[in-house]
Design a protein around this motif. Structure first.
Motif, PDB file in Angstrom:
ATOM      1  N   UNK A 125       0.786  -1.231   0.000  1.00 25.62           N
ATOM      2  CA  UNK A 125       0.000   0.000   0.000  1.00 25.62           C
ATOM      3  C   UNK A 125       0.817   1.278   0.000  1.00 25.62           C
ATOM      4  N   UNK A 126       1.938   1.276   0.671  1.00 27.29           N
ATOM      5  CA  UNK A 126       2.671   2.525   0.857  1.00 27.29           C
ATOM      6  C   UNK A 126       3.799   2.703  -0.151  1.00 27.29           C
ATOM      7  N   UNK A 127       3.710   2.037  -1.301  1.00 26.55           N
ATOM      8  CA  UNK A 127       4.784   2.221  -2.273  1.00 26.55           C
ATOM      9  C   UNK A 127       4.255   1.974  -3.686  1.00 26.55           C
ATOM     10  N   UNK A 128       3.750   3.008  -4.309  1.00 22.39           N
ATOM     11  CA  UNK A 128       3.164   2.863  -5.641  1.00 22.39           C
ATOM     12  C   UNK A 128       4.217   2.461  -6.677  1.00 22.39           C
ATOM     13  N   UNK A 129       5.462   2.924  -6.493  1.00 22.61           N
ATOM     14  CA  UNK A 129       6.510   2.560  -7.457  1.00 22.61           C
ATOM     15  C   UNK A 129       6.787   1.051  -7.406  1.00 22.61           C
ATOM     16  N   UNK A 130       6.773   0.500  -6.214  1.00 19.67           N
ATOM     17  CA  UNK A 130       6.981  -0.945  -6.061  1.00 19.67           C
ATOM     18  C   UNK A 130       5.824  -1.711  -6.696  1.00 19.67           C
ATOM     19  N   UNK A 131       4.605  -1.212  -6.509  1.00 17.67           N
ATOM     20  CA  UNK A 131       3.442  -1.857  -7.142  1.00 17.67           C
ATOM     21  C   UNK A 131       3.563  -1.784  -8.670  1.00 17.67           C
TER      22      UNK A 131
ATOM     23  N   UNK B  43       2.187  28.374  13.662  1.00 13.59           N
ATOM     24  CA  UNK B  43       3.084  29.010  12.689  1.00 13.59           C
ATOM     25  C   UNK B  43       3.971  27.994  11.937  1.00 13.59           C
ATOM     26  N   UNK B  44       3.527  26.746  11.849  1.00  5.44           N
ATOM     27  CA  UNK B  44       4.327  25.735  11.158  1.00  5.44           C
ATOM     28  C   UNK B  44       4.441  26.064   9.662  1.00  5.44           C
ATOM     29  N   UNK B  45       5.478  25.492   9.058  1.00  2.00           N
ATOM     30  CA  UNK B  45       5.702  25.702   7.622  1.00  2.00           C
ATOM     31  C   UNK B  45       5.098  24.558   6.819  1.00  2.00           C
ATOM     32  N   UNK B  46       4.993  24.787   5.539  1.00  2.00           N
ATOM     33  CA  UNK B  46       4.525  23.740   4.631  1.00  2.00           C
ATOM     34  C   UNK B  46       5.449  22.529   4.712  1.00  2.00           C
ATOM     35  N   UNK B  47       6.758  22.770   4.754  1.00  5.20           N
ATOM     36  CA  UNK B  47       7.723  21.664   4.827  1.00  5.20           C
ATOM     37  C   UNK B  47       7.524  20.825   6.095  1.00  5.20           C
ATOM     38  N   UNK B  48       7.237  21.483   7.219  1.00  5.20           N
ATOM     39  CA  UNK B  48       6.978  20.740   8.463  1.00  5.20           C
ATOM     40  C   UNK B  48       5.718  19.884   8.318  1.00  5.20           C
ATOM     41  N   UNK B  49       4.694  20.450   7.683  1.00  4.20           N
ATOM     42  CA  UNK B  49       3.456  19.718   7.430  1.00  4.20           C
ATOM     43  C   UNK B  49       3.729  18.499   6.538  1.00  4.20           C
ATOM     44  N   UNK B  50       4.475  18.722   5.468  1.00  2.00           N
ATOM     45  CA  UNK B  50       4.790  17.659   4.521  1.00  2.00           C
ATOM     46  C   UNK B  50       5.554  16.525   5.210  1.00  2.00           C
ATOM     47  N   UNK B  51       6.539  16.870   6.038  1.00  4.58           N
ATOM     48  CA  UNK B  51       7.329  15.857   6.750  1.00  4.58           C
ATOM     49  C   UNK B  51       6.474  15.068   7.738  1.00  4.58           C
ATOM     50  N   UNK B  52       5.577  15.752   8.444  1.00  4.25           N
ATOM     51  CA  UNK B  52       4.726  15.051   9.405  1.00  4.25           C
ATOM     52  C   UNK B  52       3.755  14.116   8.676  1.00  4.25           C
ATOM     53  N   UNK B  53       3.229  14.573   7.550  1.00  4.20           N
ATOM     54  CA  UNK B  53       2.346  13.719   6.751  1.00  4.20           C
ATOM     55  C   UNK B  53       3.098  12.470   6.313  1.00  4.20           C
TER      56      UNK B  53
ATOM     57  N   UNK C 287       5.647  11.045   7.731  1.00  2.00           N
ATOM     58  CA  UNK C 287       5.909  10.176   8.885  1.00  2.00           C
ATOM     59  C   UNK C 287       4.652   9.472   9.382  1.00  2.00           C
ATOM     60  N   UNK C 288       3.547  10.196   9.413  1.00  2.00           N
ATOM     61  CA  UNK C 288       2.326   9.637  10.002  1.00  2.00           C
ATOM     62  C   UNK C 288       1.502   8.795   9.026  1.00  2.00           C
ATOM     63  N   UNK C 289       1.464   9.202   7.767  1.00  2.00           N
ATOM     64  CA  UNK C 289       0.599   8.514   6.797  1.00  2.00           C
ATOM     65  C   UNK C 289       1.309   8.364   5.453  1.00  2.00           C
ATOM     66  N   UNK C 290       2.360   7.553   5.449  1.00  2.00           N
ATOM     67  CA  UNK C 290       3.122   7.343   4.218  1.00  2.00           C
ATOM     68  C   UNK C 290       2.231   6.755   3.131  1.00  2.00           C
ATOM     69  N   UNK C 291       1.220   5.973   3.502  1.00  2.00           N
ATOM     70  CA  UNK C 291       0.308   5.403   2.506  1.00  2.00           C
ATOM     71  C   UNK C 291      -0.435   6.505   1.750  1.00  2.00           C
ATOM     72  N   UNK C 292      -0.944   7.488   2.492  1.00  2.00           N
ATOM     73  CA  UNK C 292      -1.660   8.600   1.886  1.00  2.00           C
ATOM     74  C   UNK C 292      -0.700   9.462   1.061  1.00  2.00           C
ATOM     75  N   UNK C 293       0.439   9.782   1.640  1.00  2.00           N
ATOM     76  CA  UNK C 293       1.458  10.583   0.955  1.00  2.00           C
ATOM     77  C   UNK C 293       1.852   9.913  -0.364  1.00  2.00           C
ATOM     78  N   UNK C 294       2.162   8.642  -0.290  1.00  2.00           N
ATOM     79  CA  UNK C 294       2.625   7.890  -1.446  1.00  2.00           C
ATOM     80  C   UNK C 294       1.553   7.801  -2.534  1.00  2.00           C
ATOM     81  N   UNK C 295       0.313   7.567  -2.148  1.00  2.00           N
ATOM     82  CA  UNK C 295      -0.777   7.456  -3.116  1.00  2.00           C
ATOM     83  C   UNK C 295      -0.951   8.749  -3.889  1.00  2.00           C
ATOM     84  N   UNK C 296      -0.996   9.868  -3.174  1.00  2.00           N
ATOM     85  CA  UNK C 296      -1.178  11.150  -3.856  1.00  2.00           C
ATOM     86  C   UNK C 296       0.058  11.554  -4.652  1.00  2.00           C
ATOM     87  N   UNK C 297       1.244  11.228  -4.145  1.00  2.33           N
ATOM     88  CA  UNK C 297       2.458  11.526  -4.894  1.00  2.33           C
ATOM     89  C   UNK C 297       2.450  10.763  -6.219  1.00  2.33           C
TER      90      UNK C 297
END
Length: 147
Positions: free
Chosen positions: A24-30, A104-114, A116-126
């Protein structure tokens, strides 16, 4: 279509390819697994390719499965690119992550937390957004409710 010879027996690494096709968390592998399984015309490969064609959230993976099945002579329909959320409650998850960060978090901080917390979601949309992923994620982040 590539002019590769289709082999009808099973690849030695079938179980590994089956696992990769369902990761689930690696579309390239799929995608790689779909490409490899598409060289082996047998019922097990066909079943996995049909599953990817019908259920994968990433269009590239569904499209690759379609082309491999078509080359096998299977009666399949070209997949339609999904509109809206690719994963159930994705917007809620993104909002929850944004709210968990300091005001006052940055976009980069948001992206990194996403990531870490939901690599499946991050990977799917990427995988689905490709080169537009960062622009899409940043626009989505900035449009989420302000805290």
């Amino acid at each position: 279509m590539d002019n590769q010879e289709v082999i009808t027996d099973m690849p030695e690494n079938y179980e590994e390819l089956k696992s990769s096709a369902n990761r689930n968390a690696n579309w390239r592998e799929r995608l790689d697994a779909v490409e490899e399984l598409g060289n082996w015309k047998n019922q097990k490969s066909i079943d996995i390719l049909k599953h990817r064609l019908n259920t994968d959230a990433v269009y590239q993976v569904r499209e690759a499965a379609y082309h491999k099945l078509l080359a096998f002579g299977e009666d399949v329909q070209m997949p339609v690119r999904q509109k809206g959320e690719l994963m159930k409650d994705a917007t809620k998850v993104l909002l929850r992550i944004k709210k968990s960060l300091p005001r006052d978090h940055t976009y980069e901080e948001f992206k990194e937390k996403l990531k870490k917390m939901r690599i499946d979601l991050y990977d799917t949309y990427e995988g689905d957004k490709g080169a537009d992923f960062d622009a899409w994620l940043e626009q989505t982040w900035s449009s989420l409710l302000k805290r």
